[in-house]
Design a protein around this motif. Structure first.
Motif, short mmCIF file in Angstrom:
data_model
loop_
_atom_site.label_atom_id
_atom_site.label_comp_id
_atom_site.label_asym_id
_atom_site.label_seq_id
_atom_site.Cartn_x
_atom_site.Cartn_y
_atom_site.Cartn_z
N PRO A 74 -11.29 0.04 1.71
CA PRO A 74 -10.17 0.32 2.61
C PRO A 74 -10.38 -0.17 4.04
N VAL A 75 -11.62 -0.21 4.49
CA VAL A 75 -11.90 -0.58 5.88
C VAL A 75 -11.71 -2.07 6.11
N THR A 76 -12.07 -2.90 5.14
CA THR A 76 -12.06 -4.34 5.34
C THR A 76 -11.06 -5.10 4.48
N MET A 77 -10.34 -4.44 3.59
CA MET A 77 -9.45 -5.13 2.66
C MET A 77 -8.36 -5.90 3.41
N TYR A 78 -7.92 -7.00 2.81
CA TYR A 78 -6.85 -7.78 3.41
C TYR A 78 -5.93 -8.40 2.37
N ASP A 79 -6.26 -8.31 1.08
CA ASP A 79 -5.44 -8.95 0.07
C ASP A 79 -4.59 -7.91 -0.65
N GLY A 80 -3.50 -8.40 -1.26
CA GLY A 80 -2.52 -7.51 -1.86
C GLY A 80 -3.03 -6.65 -2.98
N SER A 81 -3.92 -7.19 -3.81
CA SER A 81 -4.43 -6.42 -4.94
C SER A 81 -5.28 -5.24 -4.49
N ALA A 82 -6.21 -5.52 -3.57
CA ALA A 82 -7.07 -4.44 -3.07
C ALA A 82 -6.25 -3.37 -2.38
N ILE A 83 -5.28 -3.78 -1.58
CA ILE A 83 -4.45 -2.82 -0.86
C ILE A 83 -3.67 -1.95 -1.83
N ALA A 84 -3.16 -2.56 -2.89
CA ALA A 84 -2.40 -1.78 -3.87
C ALA A 84 -3.26 -0.72 -4.52
N ILE A 85 -4.48 -1.08 -4.91
CA ILE A 85 -5.37 -0.11 -5.55
C ILE A 85 -5.68 1.04 -4.60
N VAL A 86 -6.01 0.69 -3.36
CA VAL A 86 -6.35 1.73 -2.39
C VAL A 86 -5.15 2.62 -2.11
N GLN A 87 -3.95 2.06 -2.01
CA GLN A 87 -2.77 2.86 -1.68
C GLN A 87 -2.37 3.82 -2.80
N LEU A 88 -2.83 3.58 -4.01
CA LEU A 88 -2.60 4.55 -5.08
C LEU A 88 -3.54 5.74 -4.98
N VAL A 89 -4.65 5.54 -4.28
CA VAL A 89 -5.72 6.56 -4.23
C VAL A 89 -5.78 7.27 -2.89
N ALA A 90 -5.54 6.55 -1.81
CA ALA A 90 -5.70 7.10 -0.47
C ALA A 90 -4.38 6.97 0.30
N GLU A 91 -4.26 7.73 1.41
CA GLU A 91 -2.99 7.78 2.14
C GLU A 91 -3.20 7.61 3.63
N TYR A 92 -2.07 7.46 4.32
CA TYR A 92 -2.03 7.27 5.76
C TYR A 92 -1.47 8.52 6.44
N LEU A 93 -1.60 8.56 7.74
CA LEU A 93 -0.90 9.60 8.49
C LEU A 93 0.60 9.46 8.27
N ILE A 94 1.08 8.21 8.21
CA ILE A 94 2.51 7.92 8.09
C ILE A 94 2.69 6.78 7.09
N TRP A 95 3.69 6.89 6.25
CA TRP A 95 4.05 5.81 5.33
C TRP A 95 5.23 5.04 5.92
N LEU A 96 5.38 3.79 5.52
CA LEU A 96 6.57 3.02 5.84
C LEU A 96 7.36 2.80 4.56
N ASP A 97 8.61 3.26 4.53
CA ASP A 97 9.39 3.07 3.31
C ASP A 97 9.94 1.65 3.26
N ARG A 98 10.73 1.34 2.24
CA ARG A 98 11.19 -0.03 2.07
C ARG A 98 12.19 -0.46 3.14
N ASP A 99 12.71 0.50 3.90
CA ASP A 99 13.55 0.20 5.06
C ASP A 99 12.75 0.26 6.35
N PHE A 100 11.45 0.44 6.21
CA PHE A 100 10.51 0.52 7.32
C PHE A 100 10.79 1.66 8.28
N LYS A 101 11.27 2.75 7.73
CA LYS A 101 11.34 3.97 8.50
C LYS A 101 10.01 4.71 8.36
N LEU A 102 9.65 5.42 9.41
CA LEU A 102 8.41 6.19 9.40
C LEU A 102 8.58 7.45 8.56
#
Length: 544
Positions: free
Chosen positions: A80-108
């Motif tokens: 999660p600290v160094t990832m930059y490609d779409g596959s790694a980000i997808a795997i991490v986003q299924l497992v870990a979360e952010y303070l805030i998500w961005l939806d498909r309309d880019f609302k917080l």
């Protein structure tokens, strides 16, 4: 120094010229739309989980089933600290979360933070954490874990892609806690869009345990809807439902299986044959024809990814504004959007306020190809026969050829100079790297969560990635005022000033803003959507 493709947002992957490895590395977009700052703050002060409905139908989620997703193999470690490609980000986003998500309309969308507020004119931000959330190992998520997560990203030793996103905004030592549920960020300067920088828009900013030490695939502890059970860098990943997930009975699926495919065709054939149910990174040119099959559904969404034509304003012939304007009037933008952007996205108008940004001005006339105007401008500049060399790397080849052909139609000669990506982004970043120092070049920028993340590094005076070498005190002042603006009206006013200056001076030419797609089996699953950043949220996906 790193290029735009190697920082917190890699390059977009909408162009048909991208190879599978390039699509994986560059396939992430992040744009922004939705409410202004005050409306966002008001909305986010009220906590609450989303209703238990699927994203596309609104029907209650049906529990059970395993979703199979195809993806290119990550080119580097899934960290999660160094990832930059779409596959790694997808795997991490299924497992870990952010303070805030961005939806498909880019609302917080509040996630681990249930509310946030600012004071000191936008120079200090305070976040209140959602109570009772635990990591998958049972450890409570507290302010210390959040502070440690951002301290880690701000440490140059971590080599995190997120560090560049915080440049000139948040420095090491700027994060503090007040008790177990409050985190404060003391910024280097007022920045009214700061919540976007701790959201999924800065995709390394996931919240990890305070003692995270790396090796994520062997010890993947997060707060997300799924738990990583196994990972093989050659074949894929297996995830199972997090039974202790905090958000309203989600996810509906029992699990997710991610299968790695080395090339586009193998991934596409797997989708067509039913070996997989969806793709992490879909290519519009390949999957859109499948939409008529009645089985494969192709969802589309606009974004803010962009390939920028930079023109060196400090060197002839582009030291004359009329010459730069002539190049801009030489392009047929709808044709470029269709041919290079696969028709998904928006026309560009030579400024950095994408139509999806709330503050984007509406009154600036849209440029169109105009052969007579080109001739007049070049004559006024004393350059009746314009010829120049355009430098680019392989992912921009089709775009470069299109520019060459279109400008030839209006009497401008373009010589193509293709470099390998290593050469294009190589050299001394302070004096001779091609992507910053050639007279004219094409650089792919992934979508940013806020326009400042384009403006500050690309066109402000002496900016770190100012390939045009443009300098305008008026633009600098307007950009600073935009960053500290606290009302929508103020932001719109400054945005119009910035856009007008760039549209007139043309240090950069922007023909289109790209979008994104995601293909899936619409007969079997509901709730799968495209995301401008190719992000994944499978928590509301369910079987039909």
């Amino acid at each position: 120094m790193v290029s735009p493709s190697r920082q917190g947002w890699p390059k977009p992957g909408a162009g048909p010229e991208l190879s599978r490895p390039e699509l994986s590395r560059r396939g992430l977009l992040t744009g922004v739309a939705g409410a202004g700052l005050l409306a966002v703050l008001a909305a986010c002060n009220a906590a609450g989980s989303a209703p238990a409905t699927t994203a596309s139908s609104g029907a209650p989620g049906r529990r059970g089933g395993v979703l199979r997703a195809g993806s290119p193999p990550p080119p580097t470690a899934v960290d999660p600290v160094t990832m930059y490609d779409g596959s790694a980000i997808a795997i991490v986003q299924l497992v870990a979360e952010y303070l805030i998500w961005l939806d498909r309309d880019f609302k917080l969308v509040p996630k681990l933070a249930e509310s946030w507020s600012s004071d000191q004119g936008g120079k200090r931000w305070t976040f209140k954490l959602r109570p009772g959330v635990t990591f998958s190992d049972g450890t409570l998520v507290d302010a210390a874990a959040v502070k440690a997560s951002f301290d880690r990203l701000l440490d140059p030793k971590s080599k995190s892609a997120a560090l560049s996103a915080f440049e000139s905004i948040l420095s090491a030592g700027g994060v503090s806690t007040d008790g177990t549920a409050t985190v404060t960020f003391a910024l280097d300067r007022p920045f009214s869009d700061f919540p976007y920088l701790v959201s999924a828009g800065n995709y390394n900013a996931v919240i990890l345990k305070a003692d995270y030490g790396g090796d994520f695939t062997k010890n993947a502890i997060g707060t997300g809807p799924f738990i990583l059970k196994s990972y093989d860098s050659a074949t894929g990943a297996s995830l199972t439902r997090n039974e202790k997930y905090w958000d309203g009975g989600k996810p509906y699926l029992d699990g997710v299986e991610i299968k790695f495919y080395a090339d586009d065709q193998a991934d596409l054939l797997a989708l067509q044959s039913g070996d997989i149910d969806t793709q992490i990174l879909s290519r519009a040119a390949l999957v859109e024809p499948l939409g008529a099959s009645g089985v494969v559904t192709v969802d589309t969404v606009k974004g803010t990814g962009v390939t920028v034509l930079s023109l060196r304003v400090d060197q002839a012939p582009f030291d004359k504004k009329e010459v730069r304007q002539a190049v801009a009037y030489g392009l047929a933008r709808p044709d470029i959007l269709q041919a290079i952007g696969t028709g998904i996205g928006d026309l560009g108008n030579d400024h950095l306020l994408a139509p999806l940004f709330p503050a984007a001005p509406a009154g600036i006339p849209q440029r169109a190809q105009d052969k007579q105007k080109v001739a007049q401008l070049l004559q006024a500049a004393g350059v009746p026969q314009l010829s120049f060399t355009l430098t680019f790397d392989p992912p921009s080849k089709d775009y470069a050829v299109t520019i060459q052909n279109q400008l030839e139609q209006v009497g401008i000669t373009v010589h193509l100079d293709q470099r390998s990506s290593t050469d294009f982004y190589g050299g001394d970043q302070a004096k001779d790297t091609p992507w910053l120092f050639t007279p004219a070049n094409l650089v792919g920028w992934a979508g940013r969560p806020v326009p400042s993340q384009f403006i500050t590094p690309m066109v402000k005076s002496k900016a770190v990635w100012n390939g045009s070498k443009y300098a305008s005190p008026a633009l600098d002042a307007a950009a600073d005022a935009y960053d500290r603006a606290s009302t929508d009206a103020d932001r719109k006013a400054q945005a119009e000033t910035i856009a007008t200056i760039l549209h007139e001076d043309v240090p950069i030419v922007i023909a289109y803003w790209s979008g994104a797609v995601r293909a899936y089996n619409g007969k079997k699953f509901d709730g799968i959507q495209a995301h401008p950043s190719s992000f994944v949220d499978f928590s509301t996906v369910s079987q039909k």
